[in-house]
Design a protein around this motif. Sequence first.
Motif, PDB file in Angstrom:
ATOM      1  N   GLY A   1      42.541  14.375 -70.070  1.00 57.55           N
ATOM      2  CA  GLY A   1      42.054  13.749 -68.842  1.00 57.55           C
ATOM      3  C   GLY A   1      42.897  12.591 -68.380  1.00 57.55           C
ATOM      4  N   THR A   2      42.569  12.121 -67.197  1.00 54.70           N
ATOM      5  CA  THR A   2      43.163  10.909 -66.637  1.00 54.70           C
ATOM      6  C   THR A   2      42.145  10.254 -65.715  1.00 54.70           C
ATOM      7  OG1 THR A   2      45.200   9.978 -65.727  1.00 54.70           O
ATOM      8  CG2 THR A   2      44.252  11.849 -64.539  1.00 54.70           C
ATOM      9  N   TRP A   3      42.413   9.005 -65.351  1.00 52.05           N
ATOM     10  CA  TRP A   3      41.546   8.247 -64.447  1.00 52.05           C
ATOM     11  C   TRP A   3      42.214   8.082 -63.098  1.00 52.05           C
ATOM     12  CZ3 TRP A   3      36.615   6.766 -65.194  1.00 52.05           C
ATOM     13  CH2 TRP A   3      36.124   6.817 -66.496  1.00 52.05           C
ATOM     14  N   LEU A   4      41.477   8.329 -62.050  1.00 51.04           N
ATOM     15  CA  LEU A   4      41.917   8.003 -60.690  1.00 51.04           C
ATOM     16  C   LEU A   4      40.776   7.228 -60.046  1.00 51.04           C
ATOM     17  CD1 LEU A   4      43.683  11.362 -59.797  1.00 51.04           C
ATOM     18  CD2 LEU A   4      44.766   9.157 -60.193  1.00 51.04           C
ATOM     19  N   ASP A   5      39.872   7.910 -59.364  1.00 46.09           N
ATOM     20  CA  ASP A   5      38.667   7.244 -58.878  1.00 46.09           C
ATOM     21  C   ASP A   5      37.485   7.657 -59.748  1.00 46.09           C
ATOM     22  OD1 ASP A   5      38.681   9.813 -57.991  1.00 46.09           O
ATOM     23  OD2 ASP A   5      38.103   9.379 -55.942  1.00 46.09           O
ATOM     24  N   GLY A   6      37.798   8.158 -60.899  1.00 49.27           N
ATOM     25  CA  GLY A   6      36.866   8.628 -61.909  1.00 49.27           C
ATOM     26  C   GLY A   6      37.682   9.381 -62.935  1.00 49.27           C
ATOM     27  N   ARG A   7      37.027   9.837 -63.984  1.00 49.39           N
ATOM     28  CA  ARG A   7      37.747  10.579 -65.020  1.00 49.39           C
ATOM     29  C   ARG A   7      37.834  12.041 -64.612  1.00 49.39           C
ATOM     30  NH1 ARG A   7      40.137  10.570 -69.711  1.00 49.39           N
ATOM     31  NH2 ARG A   7      39.605  11.988 -71.387  1.00 49.39           N
ATOM     32  N   TYR A   8      39.038  12.593 -64.678  1.00 50.53           N
ATOM     33  CA  TYR A   8      39.267  13.992 -64.355  1.00 50.53           C
ATOM     34  C   TYR A   8      39.866  14.693 -65.555  1.00 50.53           C
ATOM     35  CZ  TYR A   8      38.450  12.732 -59.524  1.00 50.53           C
ATOM     36  OH  TYR A   8      37.880  12.278 -58.371  1.00 50.53           O
ATOM     37  N   LEU A   9      39.227  15.779 -65.962  1.00 51.44           N
ATOM     38  CA  LEU A   9      39.748  16.615 -67.036  1.00 51.44           C
ATOM     39  C   LEU A   9      40.528  17.772 -66.427  1.00 51.44           C
ATOM     40  CD1 LEU A   9      36.669  16.818 -69.427  1.00 51.44           C
ATOM     41  CD2 LEU A   9      38.724  15.412 -69.685  1.00 51.44           C
ATOM     42  N   ALA A  10      41.585  18.167 -67.111  1.00 48.56           N
ATOM     43  CA  ALA A  10      42.412  19.273 -66.628  1.00 48.56           C
ATOM     44  C   ALA A  10      41.568  20.526 -66.415  1.00 48.56           C
ATOM     45  CB  ALA A  10      43.546  19.545 -67.608  1.00 48.56           C
ATOM     46  N   GLY A  11      40.664  20.813 -67.337  1.00 47.96           N
ATOM     47  CA  GLY A  11      39.825  22.007 -67.224  1.00 47.96           C
ATOM     48  C   GLY A  11      38.948  21.995 -65.993  1.00 47.96           C
ATOM     49  N   ASP A  12      38.417  20.843 -65.644  1.00 51.30           N
ATOM     50  CA  ASP A  12      37.574  20.742 -64.445  1.00 51.30           C
ATOM     51  C   ASP A  12      38.386  21.003 -63.178  1.00 51.30           C
ATOM     52  OD1 ASP A  12      35.407  20.081 -66.067  1.00 51.30           O
ATOM     53  OD2 ASP A  12      35.698  17.920 -65.791  1.00 51.30           O
ATOM     54  N   ILE A  13      39.595  20.463 -63.139  1.00 56.30           N
ATOM     55  CA  ILE A  13      40.436  20.683 -61.964  1.00 56.30           C
ATOM     56  C   ILE A  13      40.869  22.148 -61.900  1.00 56.30           C
ATOM     57  CG2 ILE A  13      42.607  20.060 -60.819  1.00 56.30           C
ATOM     58  CD1 ILE A  13      42.226  17.228 -61.977  1.00 56.30           C
ATOM     59  N   LYS A  14      41.196  22.742 -63.054  1.00 54.40           N
ATOM     60  CA  LYS A  14      41.565  24.167 -63.084  1.00 54.40           C
ATOM     61  C   LYS A  14      40.427  25.027 -62.529  1.00 54.40           C
ATOM     62  CE  LYS A  14      44.746  24.031 -67.023  1.00 54.40           C
ATOM     63  NZ  LYS A  14      44.954  24.421 -68.425  1.00 54.40           N
ATOM     64  N   ARG A  15      39.211  24.739 -62.932  1.00 58.87           N
ATOM     65  CA  ARG A  15      38.064  25.509 -62.436  1.00 58.87           C
ATOM     66  C   ARG A  15      37.854  25.311 -60.931  1.00 58.87           C
ATOM     67  NH1 ARG A  15      36.914  24.537 -67.639  1.00 58.87           N
ATOM     68  NH2 ARG A  15      35.959  22.502 -67.389  1.00 58.87           N
ATOM     69  N   GLU A  16      38.087  24.095 -60.444  1.00 53.89           N
ATOM     70  CA  GLU A  16      37.961  23.843 -59.009  1.00 53.89           C
ATOM     71  C   GLU A  16      39.035  24.602 -58.226  1.00 53.89           C
ATOM     72  OE1 GLU A  16      36.620  22.447 -55.316  1.00 53.89           O
ATOM     73  OE2 GLU A  16      35.625  22.648 -57.253  1.00 53.89           O
ATOM     74  N   ILE A  17      40.232  24.642 -58.763  1.00 51.45           N
ATOM     75  CA  ILE A  17      41.311  25.410 -58.127  1.00 51.45           C
ATOM     76  C   ILE A  17      40.908  26.884 -58.058  1.00 51.45           C
ATOM     77  CG2 ILE A  17      43.696  26.243 -58.385  1.00 51.45           C
ATOM     78  CD1 ILE A  17      44.259  23.463 -59.758  1.00 51.45           C
ATOM     79  N   GLU A  18      40.430  27.421 -59.172  1.00 46.38           N
ATOM     80  CA  GLU A  18      40.000  28.826 -59.212  1.00 46.38           C
ATOM     81  C   GLU A  18      38.882  29.092 -58.211  1.00 46.38           C
ATOM     82  OE1 GLU A  18      38.983  29.505 -63.307  1.00 46.38           O
ATOM     83  OE2 GLU A  18      41.084  29.394 -63.954  1.00 46.38           O
ATOM     84  N   ARG A  19      37.923  28.172 -58.136  1.00 47.42           N
ATOM     85  CA  ARG A  19      36.810  28.320 -57.199  1.00 47.42           C
ATOM     86  C   ARG A  19      37.317  28.369 -55.758  1.00 47.42           C
ATOM     87  NH1 ARG A  19      33.904  25.861 -53.778  1.00 47.42           N
ATOM     88  NH2 ARG A  19      34.843  23.809 -53.964  1.00 47.42           N
ATOM     89  N   ARG A  20      38.241  27.474 -55.433  1.00 49.26           N
ATOM     90  CA  ARG A  20      38.767  27.435 -54.058  1.00 49.26           C
ATOM     91  C   ARG A  20      39.607  28.670 -53.736  1.00 49.26           C
ATOM     92  NH1 ARG A  20      40.152  21.242 -52.326  1.00 49.26           N
ATOM     93  NH2 ARG A  20      38.209  20.325 -53.076  1.00 49.26           N
ATOM     94  N   ILE A  21      40.364  29.152 -54.710  1.00 54.35           N
ATOM     95  CA  ILE A  21      41.162  30.365 -54.486  1.00 54.35           C
ATOM     96  C   ILE A  21      40.235  31.560 -54.261  1.00 54.35           C
ATOM     97  CG2 ILE A  21      42.740  32.030 -55.564  1.00 54.35           C
ATOM     98  CD1 ILE A  21      44.169  29.597 -56.838  1.00 54.35           C
ATOM     99  N   LYS A  22      39.202  31.674 -55.078  1.00 54.87           N
ATOM    100  CA  LYS A  22      38.246  32.774 -54.919  1.00 54.87           C
ATOM    101  C   LYS A  22      37.535  32.706 -53.572  1.00 54.87           C
ATOM    102  CE  LYS A  22      37.300  33.682 -59.761  1.00 54.87           C
ATOM    103  NZ  LYS A  22      36.325  33.591 -60.852  1.00 54.87           N
ATOM    104  N   LYS A  23      37.229  31.493 -53.146  1.00 57.72           N
ATOM    105  CA  LYS A  23      36.559  31.312 -51.855  1.00 57.72           C
ATOM    106  C   LYS A  23      37.494  31.704 -50.702  1.00 57.72           C
ATOM    107  CE  LYS A  23      34.020  27.893 -49.153  1.00 57.72           C
ATOM    108  NZ  LYS A  23      33.608  26.499 -49.061  1.00 57.72           N
ATOM    109  N   ALA A  24      38.773  31.347 -50.837  1.00 58.78           N
ATOM    110  CA  ALA A  24      39.751  31.655 -49.793  1.00 58.78           C
ATOM    111  C   ALA A  24      40.135  33.131 -49.785  1.00 58.78           C
ATOM    112  CB  ALA A  24      40.997  30.792 -49.968  1.00 58.78           C
TER     113      ALA A  24
END
Length: 168
Positions: A139-162
């Motif tokens: 993970g890393t901190w920006l405006d909150g803690r972000y884990l690589a796995g969470d971002i990967k899942r969000e990318i997948e969700r957006r690709i599936k939606k598109a």
Amino acid sequence: MSVSAKINNAVDMDDLDSALELAEAWVKNDQNEHKAWSKLSFVYEVHGNYTNAVCSIKKALSIKNDYPPYYFKLGYNEYKIGNYKEAAEAFSICMTKSTLLNDGYLLNPSKIALAKCCLLSGDLEKASQALSEVPENTGTWLDGRYLAGDIKREIERRIKKAKPGVQI
């Protein structure tokens, strides 16, 4: 006590005005000291003045451009003001410099931050590429803690939606 330590102490005591005075005086007295500009950037950041933080860290980078933490700091402050493309560029440079210096400390955090910026700016392919070798629980901190796995899942969700029906 060093000027840097005095600034940190003022920040720790929540005396941000004194911290700013000390940092500005340090920069005024030593215009070519990258650490002074970095510390001024930090104080602006703590104040929530991310635009001035960007200007100050850019000055530090004009003096010492081979230090990955300065690029991460630049990316973080650009991110905080919503300049996701500029932030992505800074995080990308941080990754490159970290790799060249064989310094892994900021390598995965900068990849995660780059992916988050690319996700926010709509570049799903670049976001996915940035995370290709990052463990999901990193993970890393920006405006909150972000884990690589969470971002990967969000990318997948957006690709599936598109593109419904696409296998990822």
